[in-house]
Design a protein around this motif. Structure first.
Motif, mmCIF file in Angstrom:
data_model
loop_
_atom_site.group_PDB
_atom_site.id
_atom_site.type_symbol
_atom_site.label_atom_id
_atom_site.label_comp_id
_atom_site.label_asym_id
_atom_site.label_seq_id
_atom_site.Cartn_x
_atom_site.Cartn_y
_atom_site.Cartn_z
ATOM 1 N N PRO A 158 1.597 -9.717 6.355
ATOM 2 C CA PRO A 158 0.963 -9.063 5.204
ATOM 3 C C PRO A 158 1.945 -8.185 4.425
ATOM 4 O O PRO A 158 2.649 -7.356 5.001
ATOM 5 C CB PRO A 158 -0.145 -8.215 5.844
ATOM 6 N N SER A 159 1.975 -8.396 3.118
ATOM 7 C CA SER A 159 2.815 -7.550 2.253
ATOM 8 C C SER A 159 2.036 -7.076 1.037
ATOM 9 O O SER A 159 2.615 -6.570 0.084
ATOM 10 C CB SER A 159 4.057 -8.334 1.805
ATOM 11 N N PHE A 160 0.715 -7.253 1.077
ATOM 12 C CA PHE A 160 -0.165 -6.896 -0.033
ATOM 13 C C PHE A 160 -0.877 -5.586 0.318
ATOM 14 O O PHE A 160 -1.524 -5.486 1.362
ATOM 15 C CB PHE A 160 -1.180 -8.023 -0.253
ATOM 16 N N TYR A 161 -0.746 -4.572 -0.532
ATOM 17 C CA TYR A 161 -1.302 -3.245 -0.263
ATOM 18 C C TYR A 161 -2.245 -2.819 -1.387
ATOM 19 O O TYR A 161 -2.020 -3.128 -2.563
ATOM 20 C CB TYR A 161 -0.189 -2.206 -0.121
ATOM 21 N N VAL A 162 -3.292 -2.092 -1.000
ATOM 22 C CA VAL A 162 -4.207 -1.464 -1.949
ATOM 23 C C VAL A 162 -4.188 0.037 -1.688
ATOM 24 O O VAL A 162 -4.376 0.477 -0.552
ATOM 25 C CB VAL A 162 -5.638 -2.008 -1.791
ATOM 26 N N ALA A 163 -3.946 0.808 -2.750
ATOM 27 C CA ALA A 163 -3.878 2.273 -2.634
ATOM 28 C C ALA A 163 -5.073 2.869 -3.366
ATOM 29 O O ALA A 163 -5.035 3.017 -4.603
ATOM 30 C CB ALA A 163 -2.572 2.793 -3.216
ATOM 31 N N PRO A 164 -6.158 3.221 -2.658
ATOM 32 C CA PRO A 164 -7.363 3.739 -3.327
ATOM 33 C C PRO A 164 -7.114 5.021 -4.112
ATOM 34 O O PRO A 164 -7.687 5.212 -5.189
ATOM 35 C CB PRO A 164 -8.333 3.981 -2.164
ATOM 36 N N HIS A 165 -6.246 5.908 -3.594
ATOM 37 C CA HIS A 165 -6.023 7.186 -4.280
ATOM 38 C C HIS A 165 -5.284 6.996 -5.601
ATOM 39 O O HIS A 165 -5.373 7.839 -6.505
ATOM 40 C CB HIS A 165 -5.250 8.148 -3.375
ATOM 41 N N LEU A 166 -4.553 5.892 -5.729
ATOM 42 C CA LEU A 166 -3.874 5.580 -6.991
ATOM 43 C C LEU A 166 -4.621 4.538 -7.811
ATOM 44 O O LEU A 166 -4.275 4.278 -8.964
ATOM 45 C CB LEU A 166 -2.455 5.066 -6.705
ATOM 46 N N GLN A 167 -5.627 3.895 -7.204
ATOM 47 C CA GLN A 167 -6.411 2.838 -7.844
ATOM 48 C C GLN A 167 -5.531 1.659 -8.295
ATOM 49 O O GLN A 167 -5.685 1.124 -9.396
ATOM 50 C CB GLN A 167 -7.200 3.395 -9.030
ATOM 51 N N ILE A 168 -4.604 1.264 -7.419
ATOM 52 C CA ILE A 168 -3.716 0.140 -7.731
ATOM 53 C C ILE A 168 -3.575 -0.768 -6.513
ATOM 54 O O ILE A 168 -3.903 -0.382 -5.385
ATOM 55 C CB ILE A 168 -2.305 0.607 -8.170
ATOM 56 N N PHE A 169 -3.101 -1.986 -6.762
ATOM 57 C CA PHE A 169 -2.687 -2.890 -5.694
ATOM 58 C C PHE A 169 -1.231 -3.276 -5.949
ATOM 59 O O PHE A 169 -0.753 -3.227 -7.089
ATOM 60 C CB PHE A 169 -3.580 -4.143 -5.649
ATOM 61 N N LYS A 170 -0.543 -3.675 -4.882
ATOM 62 C CA LYS A 170 0.863 -4.076 -5.018
ATOM 63 C C LYS A 170 1.221 -5.029 -3.893
ATOM 64 O O LYS A 170 0.913 -4.778 -2.727
ATOM 65 C CB LYS A 170 1.784 -2.847 -4.968
ATOM 66 N N CYS A 171 1.835 -6.176 -4.252
ATOM 67 C CA CYS A 171 2.378 -7.088 -3.249
ATOM 68 C C CYS A 171 3.896 -6.987 -3.291
ATOM 69 O O CYS A 171 4.504 -7.203 -4.351
ATOM 70 C CB CYS A 171 1.935 -8.525 -3.513
ATOM 71 N N PHE A 172 4.502 -6.705 -2.154
ATOM 72 C CA PHE A 172 5.951 -6.585 -2.086
ATOM 73 C C PHE A 172 6.621 -7.926 -1.802
ATOM 74 O O PHE A 172 7.831 -7.992 -1.661
ATOM 75 C CB PHE A 172 6.340 -5.547 -1.027
ATOM 76 N N GLY A 173 5.794 -8.979 -1.744
ATOM 77 C CA GLY A 173 6.339 -10.317 -1.561
ATOM 78 C C GLY A 173 6.536 -11.059 -2.873
ATOM 79 O O GLY A 173 7.608 -11.579 -3.158
ATOM 80 N N CYS A 174 5.468 -11.075 -3.702
ATOM 81 C CA CYS A 174 5.552 -11.805 -4.978
ATOM 82 C C CYS A 174 5.593 -10.875 -6.178
ATOM 83 O O CYS A 174 5.616 -11.326 -7.318
ATOM 84 C CB CYS A 174 4.385 -12.783 -5.117
ATOM 85 N N ASP A 175 5.565 -9.553 -5.939
ATOM 86 C CA ASP A 175 5.707 -8.540 -6.983
ATOM 87 C C ASP A 175 4.466 -8.408 -7.849
ATOM 88 O O ASP A 175 4.518 -7.784 -8.909
ATOM 89 C CB ASP A 175 6.925 -8.834 -7.869
ATOM 90 N N ALA A 176 3.332 -8.994 -7.454
ATOM 91 C CA ALA A 176 2.099 -8.812 -8.214
ATOM 92 C C ALA A 176 1.621 -7.376 -8.033
ATOM 93 O O ALA A 176 1.760 -6.790 -6.953
ATOM 94 C CB ALA A 176 1.031 -9.785 -7.739
ATOM 95 N N GLY A 177 1.039 -6.808 -9.069
ATOM 96 C CA GLY A 177 0.559 -5.444 -8.967
ATOM 97 C C GLY A 177 -0.224 -5.040 -10.195
ATOM 98 O O GLY A 177 -0.186 -5.706 -11.229
ATOM 99 N N GLY A 178 -0.969 -3.930 -10.086
ATOM 100 C CA GLY A 178 -1.731 -3.428 -11.217
ATOM 101 C C GLY A 178 -3.002 -2.750 -10.747
ATOM 102 O O GLY A 178 -3.146 -2.401 -9.569
ATOM 103 N N ASP A 179 -3.939 -2.576 -11.686
ATOM 104 C CA ASP A 179 -5.208 -1.944 -11.347
ATOM 105 C C ASP A 179 -6.277 -2.999 -11.077
ATOM 106 O O ASP A 179 -5.978 -4.192 -10.990
ATOM 107 C CB ASP A 179 -5.630 -0.978 -12.460
ATOM 108 N N VAL A 180 -7.521 -2.563 -10.990
ATOM 109 C CA VAL A 180 -8.596 -3.490 -10.629
ATOM 110 C C VAL A 180 -8.825 -4.535 -11.719
ATOM 111 O O VAL A 180 -9.179 -5.689 -11.424
ATOM 112 C CB VAL A 180 -9.896 -2.700 -10.330
ATOM 113 N N ILE A 181 -8.592 -4.175 -12.985
ATOM 114 C CA ILE A 181 -8.749 -5.149 -14.066
ATOM 115 C C ILE A 181 -7.684 -6.234 -13.946
ATOM 116 O O ILE A 181 -7.967 -7.431 -14.056
ATOM 117 C CB ILE A 181 -8.656 -4.447 -15.442
#
Length: 656
Positions: free
Chosen positions: A49-72
Motif C-alpha cells: 500500500p502506498s495510497f494515503y488519506v489524511a482526514p485532517h488535511l482533507q486530501i489523498f495522496k499515492c506515493f506510487g503513481c503520484d495521484a493526489g488531491g481532495d475529495v472532488i
C-alpha cells in the motif's frame, strides 16, 4: 448572495462538510495508520500500500503513481466525472446547497452543459422506450413475457423498453421534449438517412445501460423477430458518455449488492443478468456485447475481492474465462467460475428449464476456483501423453505468472505439484520466475479439444506459440524490444514533433506485425495507448510539448502491467512494489538498447525489416527503392543488406 460564491469557496465548503475518508472508503478498504488511513491504490496495480488519506488535511495522496488531491479530485479520477458531476453527487449525498454557486460558475461548466444535454436526450429516449414497452399492444413486452418468461418487477427494475418499428415515433417524442436532434445523434439514439431523421433502434427490445447513479448512458437493442436479418444485438456507438469497452449492464441495479458482498457474478448476456436477478442473485453484471477488457477489470477491482465467471461451456467460453483471469489476476482479484450442466449454455436457459431457485442452488454448490478448474480441464483433455501434459503445465505456469498475490500463487504451485507429481516444486518455481520475466500479456494460449473436435492434431493440443514459446512468441519478444527502443528515443528526444511523427509510423508497423501473428489484442492496445500519447502531443499548440510528452510517457509507464515491465525493463520480482523503478526509466533515456537503435533511422530500418519478414510485403505502399533508401539512411546498409538477401533467398520476395 445568489450567484456570488466562487468555485474556491465551493471547494472549501465541500471539504468542510464531506469527510474524505468516508467517500474513499466506498471504493477501497482503508486501514488506520496513526492519524491517517492507508490502502492499496485504486489507480494503479501495487502489492504494497502506498495510497494515503489524511482526514485532517482533507486530501489523498499515492506515493506510487503520484495521484493526489481532495475529495472532488478523487471522484473525478475514479469515476471519470467532470468537476460539476462530482460536485453534484457530493451535494446530493451530503445535503449541500449549490444555489449560491451556480450562476457564478456558468462560464466554467461548458463540458458539464454538453454532457447534461446528452443525458437529457438519453433520459427522454428511455422514457419513450418504457412507454412503448408498457403499452398494451407492445410486441416487445409480449416477446419477453411469453417467449423469455420474464414479467413484473424485474422488467421495471431494469427499465426494459421497446423501440417501435416506426422510426419517426421517437423523433416526434424528442422534438416534443425540445431535444435537438443533433444532440440525440451524438448520444447515439437517432440517425440521419437520406436527409430524414430516424430512430437508431427500430422494432427491438431495449436494454438501457445505466451508470452507477442510475442515469442512462446508452442502450442495447435486441431483435424480436426470428426472420429479422439484422444482427441480433446492437449497441449505441461510443459517445462522450458511453464506452462499450468499459461499460456494464446491470451496474446501477447491482452496485449496492456488489459493494456489500465484495464479489460479483460476471455473465455474458443481458437476459442472463435478468435470470440471475429473478433467482435472487443481485450482485451480477454483464459486459455490453464484448469480452472483459482491462478497463472492465480495473473498475471491478475497486469494489470486489472476487469475480465469479459464469460463461458458456464451449471452447470460446473457456477461452473468454482465461482472458478474463489474465486481466483480473494482476489486480489482486480472486477469480472463480461456475459451469452449468452441459445441456444449458447460459443462466437464462437453465432458469427457464429448472427455475430460479434451482439456478441459485446450482451456483452455490458448483462454484470452483478458476485456476484449479482450468488446470484440471486441460490436464484431463491432455490424457496420458507426457509431452502434452508437460506443455499444459507450461501453459498453466504462464497463467500463474499473472497472479499478483504471492500466497495464492504458492498455493497454486502446490496444487499443480499434486496433480502433476513428476515435477518438483523447485522446477515449477524456477520456470515461473522465468515466465514472469518473459511472459507477454495475452500470450500462452492453449487450444485443447474441449468440444470433441480436434484442434491441434492427434494430441488434441496445439500450443499457440505465445509467451515466448515458438516463432510467434519470439516475434512478440522482438516487437516489445523494439517498443522499448521507441520509448527510449522518445524520452531522449528534443525535436518533439519530428519524434512523435516517426514514433507513430514505427508503432503502426509494429502493431500490424503483432496482428498478423494471431489474436494479441492486448499488445495492440498497449501500442495504441502509446500512439495516443504521441497524437495528443502532436495535436497540441506547440507550447510545453516536451513536458506534455514526458508526462504522457510517465503515465503510460505507470499503467504498464507487471508482465510488460518485466519484459521491457528486466524488472525482477518484488522491485519497487511492482512499479517501474526509476533506474529502468533512466535506462530508457541513456542506457544501452537491446538493438542498434541509437537513431530513429536505424530503428525504422529494423522495424521495416521485421515487417517485411513477418507480413511478407513492404509496408504502406513503400517501393523497393524507397526501402533500400531507408537502409542507406540508417548507415547500417552492409549489415542489413545481408539479412535482406537472406530473406530473398528464403523466397521472401523482392525487397530491393
Amino acid at each position: 448572495m445568489v450567484g456570488g460564491g466562487s468555485l474556491e469557496e465551493l471547494r472549501r465548503l465541500i471539504q468542510e462538510r464531506v469527510p474524505i475518508e468516508e467517500v474513499v472508503a466506498r471504493y477501497v478498504s482503508l486501514k488506520r495508520v496513526g492519524s491517517n488511513f492507508r490502502a492499496l491504490c485504486p489507480f494503479h496495480t501495487e502489492k504494497t500500500p502506498s495510497f494515503y488519506v489524511a482526514p485532517h488535511l482533507q486530501i489523498f495522496k499515492c506515493f506510487g503513481c503520484d495521484a493526489g488531491g481532495d475529495v472532488i479530485t478523487f471522484l473525478q479520477k475514479i469515476e471519470g466525472w467532470s468537476f460539476w458531476e462530482a460536485v453534484q453527487w457530493l451535494a446530493r449525498e451530503y445535503q449541500i446547497d449549490l444555489k449560491p454557486f451556480l450562476n457564478r460558475a456558468e462560464g466554467e461548466r461548458g463540458e458539464r452543459d454538453g454532457h447534461q444535454l446528452l443525458r437529457y436526450a438519453l433520459t427522454c429516449a428511455l422514457e419513450f422506450f418504457e412507454l412503448q414497452f408498457w403499452d398494451g399492444e407492445s410486441r416487445g413486452r409480449r416477446y419477453i413475457e411469453e417467449e423469455r418468461g420474464f414479467s413484473g418487477e424485474v422488467l421495471r427494475v431494469f427499465r426494459i423498453g421497446y423501440a417501435p418499428a416506426d422510426g419517426r415515433a421517437l423523433i416526434a417524442y424528442l422534438q416534443k421534449k425540445h431535444v435537438a436532434l443533433e444532440v440525440a445523434q451524438e448520444a447515439g439514439i437517432v440517425v440521419r438517412q437520406g436527409g430524414e431523421w430516424r430512430s437508431f433502434f427500430r422494432d427491438q427490445l431495449i436494454f438501457p445501460i445505466l451508470d452507477v447513479r442510475g442515469q442512462p448512458v446508452g442502450f442495447a437493442g435486441r431483435t424480436i423477430d426470428a426472420s429479422d436479418t439484422r444482427p441480433k444485438y446492437i449497441n449505441t456507438a461510443n459517445t462522450p458518455l458511453f464506452v462499450k469497452s468499459s461499460s456494464f449492464f446491470g451496474l446501477a441495479q447491482s452496485f449496492l449488492s456488489v459493494r456489500r458482498a465484495r464479489r460479483v457474478y460476471l455473465v455474458e448476456g443481458y437476459f442472463d443478468v435478468l435470470a440471475m436477478w429473478v433467482a435472487g442473485v443481485h450482485n451480477v453484471v454483464a459486459t455490453c456485447g464484448t469480452a472483459l477488457t482491462r478497463e472492465h477489470a480495473r473498475y471491478l477491482s475497486r469494489y470486489v475481492r472476487e469475480v465469479v465467471l459464469v460463461f458458456d461451456n464451449d471452447v470460446a467460453g473457456v477461452e473468454a474465462r482465461r482472458r478474463a483471469a489474465v486481466w483480473l489476476y494482476p489486480l489482486n482479484v480472486q477469480v472463480k467460475t461456475c459451469s452449468l450442466p452441459g445441456e444449458y449454455k447460459d443462466p437464462d436457459e437453465f432458469r427457464r428449464a429448472k427455475g430460479g431457485e434451482a439456478l441459485r442452488d446450482w451456483l452455490t454448490r458448483h462454484e470452483q476456483d478458476f485456476f484449479q478448474w482450468y488446470g484440471s480441464l486441460l490436464l484431463r483433455r491432455a490424457g496420458d501423453s507426457l509431452g502434452v501434459r508437460a506443455e499444459v503445465v507450461r501453459q498453466l505456469l504462464t497463467l500463474l505468472a499473472y497472479v499478483s498475490d504471492e500466497l495464492q500463487c504458492e498455493e497454486y504451485l502446490h496444487w499443480l505439484k499434486s496433480v502433476h507429481p513428476s515435477v518438483s516444486l523447485g522446477v515449477l518455481r524456477r520456470q515461473l520466475r522465468q515466465l514472469r520475466r518473459r511472459v507477454v500479456r495475452g500470450g500462452g494460449r492453449v487450444d485443447v479439444d474441449l468440444g470433441g473436435v480436434g484442434m491441434g492434431g492427434t494430441s488434441g493440443l496445439s500450443g499457440d506459440k505465445g509467451a515466448g514459446m515458438g516463432d510467434g512468441g519470439l516475434v512478440l519478444v522482438g516487437v516489445l524490444s523494439l517498443l522499448r527502443a521507441v520509448v527510449r528515443l522518445l524520452m531522449a528526444c528534443e525535436e518533439v514533433e519530428a519524434c512523435c511523427g516517426r514514433a507513430l509510423r514505427v508503432l503502426g508497423l509494429l502493431k500490424e506485425v503483432v496482428r498478423v501473428k494471431g489474436d494479441h489484442s492486448e499488445e495492440v492496445q498497449l501500442m495504441e495507448d502509446l500512439m495516443e500519447v504521441c497524437r495528443s502531443v502532436e495535436e497540441g499548440d506547440g507550447s510545453g510539448a516536451l513536458q506534455r510528452l514526458r508526462m504522457g510517457l510517465k503515465e503510460w509507464l505507470a499503467r504498464l502491467p507487471v508482465q510488460y515491465r518485466a519484459l521491457l525493463f528486466s524488472v525482477e520480482e518484488g522491485d519497487s512494489g511492482g512499479r517501474v523503478p526509476s533506474s529502468a526509466v533512466r535506462s530508457l533515456a541513456c542506457g544501452e538498447a537491446d538493438h542498434v537503435v541509437q537513431r530513429w533511422d536505424v530503428l525504422e530500418a529494423e522495424v521495416m525489416l521485421l515487417y517485411y519478414r513477418e507480413v511478407g510485403r513492404l509496408p504502406g505502399g513503400t517501393t523497393p527503392e524507397e526501402f533500400w533508401e531507408v537502409l542507406r539512411w540508417s548507415g547500417e546498409q552492409t549489415r542489413l543488406t545481408a539479412r535482406v538477401l537472406a530473406l530473398r533467398g528464403r523466397g521472401g520476395g523482392g525487397a530491393g
